[in-house]
Design an enzyme around this catalytic site. Structure first.
Site, short mmCIF file in Angstrom:
data_model
loop_
_atom_site.label_atom_id
_atom_site.label_comp_id
_atom_site.label_asym_id
_atom_site.label_seq_id
_atom_site.Cartn_x
_atom_site.Cartn_y
_atom_site.Cartn_z
N GLN A 183 79.36 25.23 -13.93
CA GLN A 183 79.98 26.28 -14.74
C GLN A 183 78.95 27.05 -15.57
O GLN A 183 79.34 27.94 -16.35
CB GLN A 183 81.04 25.67 -15.66
CG GLN A 183 82.19 24.98 -14.94
CD GLN A 183 83.03 25.92 -14.09
OE1 GLN A 183 83.00 27.14 -14.27
NE2 GLN A 183 83.79 25.36 -13.16
N SER A 203 77.27 25.26 -7.49
CA SER A 203 77.99 25.75 -6.32
C SER A 203 78.03 27.27 -6.30
O SER A 203 78.17 27.91 -7.36
CB SER A 203 79.44 25.24 -6.32
OG SER A 203 79.52 23.89 -5.93
N HIS A 205 80.46 29.16 -5.00
CA HIS A 205 81.78 29.77 -5.16
C HIS A 205 82.25 29.86 -6.60
O HIS A 205 83.33 30.39 -6.88
CB HIS A 205 82.82 29.04 -4.30
CG HIS A 205 83.29 27.73 -4.85
ND1 HIS A 205 84.52 27.57 -5.45
CD2 HIS A 205 82.70 26.52 -4.86
CE1 HIS A 205 84.66 26.31 -5.81
NE2 HIS A 205 83.58 25.65 -5.47
N CYS A 326 89.91 20.42 -8.74
CA CYS A 326 89.55 19.33 -7.83
C CYS A 326 90.47 18.12 -7.98
O CYS A 326 90.42 17.19 -7.19
CB CYS A 326 88.10 18.92 -8.06
SG CYS A 326 86.94 20.25 -7.72
#
Length: 382
Positions: A183, A203, A205, A326
């Site tokens: 984040q 990540s 995405h 998640c």
């Protein structure tokens, strides 16, 4: 971006839309430039050159060397490679690991797996504002501690941990430091060298690149035991054909983030502040987390007496969250909010709003008006 215009999307911490410029950059590598970069022929080596260029660009974005970057399918895989790889490589020094009770499940579940294999894990509690207690960390770290793992920015509350101080304390005691920066990368400037980070995961995405691409930074001379085998790709740490379109996309996303970071911070924080002001004027609402040490795009608000899942289900064309994407399929209170001292009812009454660069004032007004309607005392569900 046409579909995004149909909904008020405030769930950017779960995933982001692909920036059109990122999509344009990766498209040729989905179609014409399809060669395997590990192939020795000219076509393959030309693609390998593009991968090398992208690797350098991404590494430079976090002030790392290009040979310190390992491409993965995302942060979860990177976390597994890193934590398990460190555990095996340094088990002769010790089998003690320290992490926070508010970490992402990718960290917590990996640590649980290592506990079954004979490792000892200390799950440090956090303060009510979600921040680590550095005094407590200093008390629990031991000569046989090999790794400290602390998330840079919490995905549910936006709380920013004192990464440099944690890394310094970790190194003073002879251990390695890893951070899940999923984040953080793309939102704030990160210098792994200045911060003293040994391993870092993120990540694509979460920063306007596609799903299925991520990276693991491993400081030179840090030893990792490979967790997958079969070709020796990525210095033997992540065997498998490289996701070339994803790598190109991630590099472009880093380039755009570098150019637009300050602008995004100003725009998004103003929208986030507007959202908070509107909601915190309502009775029985409270902000979860720390007002000072937090990321500009995230707010978690408790609507006491409400059921967050019911609210989400009643908001057509509005996307917000009641926790981590998640683990959202699990009907249980957020482990993050529980660790911060919330009871089950208040944890179930909390909503996470995470904003991004495509949000507008109209999105904020739509979400605020709808939630105000749903939470008014005399509202009757149809």
């Amino acid at each position: 971006m046409e579909e995004l215009n149909k909904i008020s999307y405030l769930d950017y911490n779960a995933t982001t839309p692909i920036d059109p410029r990122v999509f344009k950059a990766m498209l040729p590598f989905l179609k014409d430039n399809f060669a395997n970069p590990s192939s020795t022929h000219h076509f393959g080596q030309s693609i390998n050159g593009k991968v090398k260029q992208a690797r350098e660009q991404i590494a430079d974005f976090i002030n790392a060397e290009s040979n310190e970057l390992i491409f993965t399918s995302g942060a979860t895989e990177a976390i597994n490679i890193a934590i398990k790889g460190i555990a095996e490589s340094y088990s002769n020094k010790g089998k003690h690991i320290i992490t926070l009770s508010t970490e992402h499940k990718a960290v917590l579940d990996t640590c649980k797996d290592l506990e079954r294999k004979g490792f000892e894990v200390t799950y440090l509690p956090v303060q009510p504002n979600g921040l680590i207690d550095l005094v407590e960390l200093k008390q629990v770290i031991r000569p046989d501690t090999i790794l400290v793992s602390v998330m840079y920015i919490n995905n549910e509350t936006g709380v920013i941990q004192p990464i440099k101080e944690i890394a310094t304390l970790t190194h003073q005691n002879g251990a390695l430091f890893i951070t899940d920066a999923t984040q953080a990368v793309g939102k704030i400037e990160i210098d792994v060298d200045a911060l003293g980070i040994d391993l870092l995961c993120f990540s694509g995405h979460k920063m306007y690149a596609p799903k299925g691409i991520g990276a693991l930074y491993v400081r030179n001379k840090t030893k990792l035991t490979p967790q997958t085998h079969g070709g020796g790709h990525e210095q033997g740490l992540r065997s498998g054909t490289l996701n070339v379109p994803g790598i190109i996309a991630l590099a472009k996303a880093c380039e755009i983030a570098s150019e637009e970071m300050a602008l995004n911070q100003r725009k998004i924080s103003a929208l986030r502040d507007k959202l908070e002001t509107e909601f915190l004027e309502l009775p029985n609402t409270s902000l979860i987390g720390d007002l000072e040490n937090r990321i500009f795009n995230t707010t978690n608000i408790c609507f006491k007496g409400q059921d967050a899942n019911v609210l989400i289900g009643r908001m057509k064309n509005i996307a917000v969250s009641n926790g981590s994407a998640c683990s959202s399929a699990v009907i249980e209170p957020s482990h993050v909010l529980k660790a911060m001292g919330l009871n089950d009812d208040d944890a179930f009454a909390s909503l996470r709003f995470s904003l991004g660069k495509y949000n507008t004032i109209e999105d904020i007004e739509t979400v605020v008006n709808k939630i105000k309607e749903l939470t008014q005392p005399n509202f009757k569900y149809a």
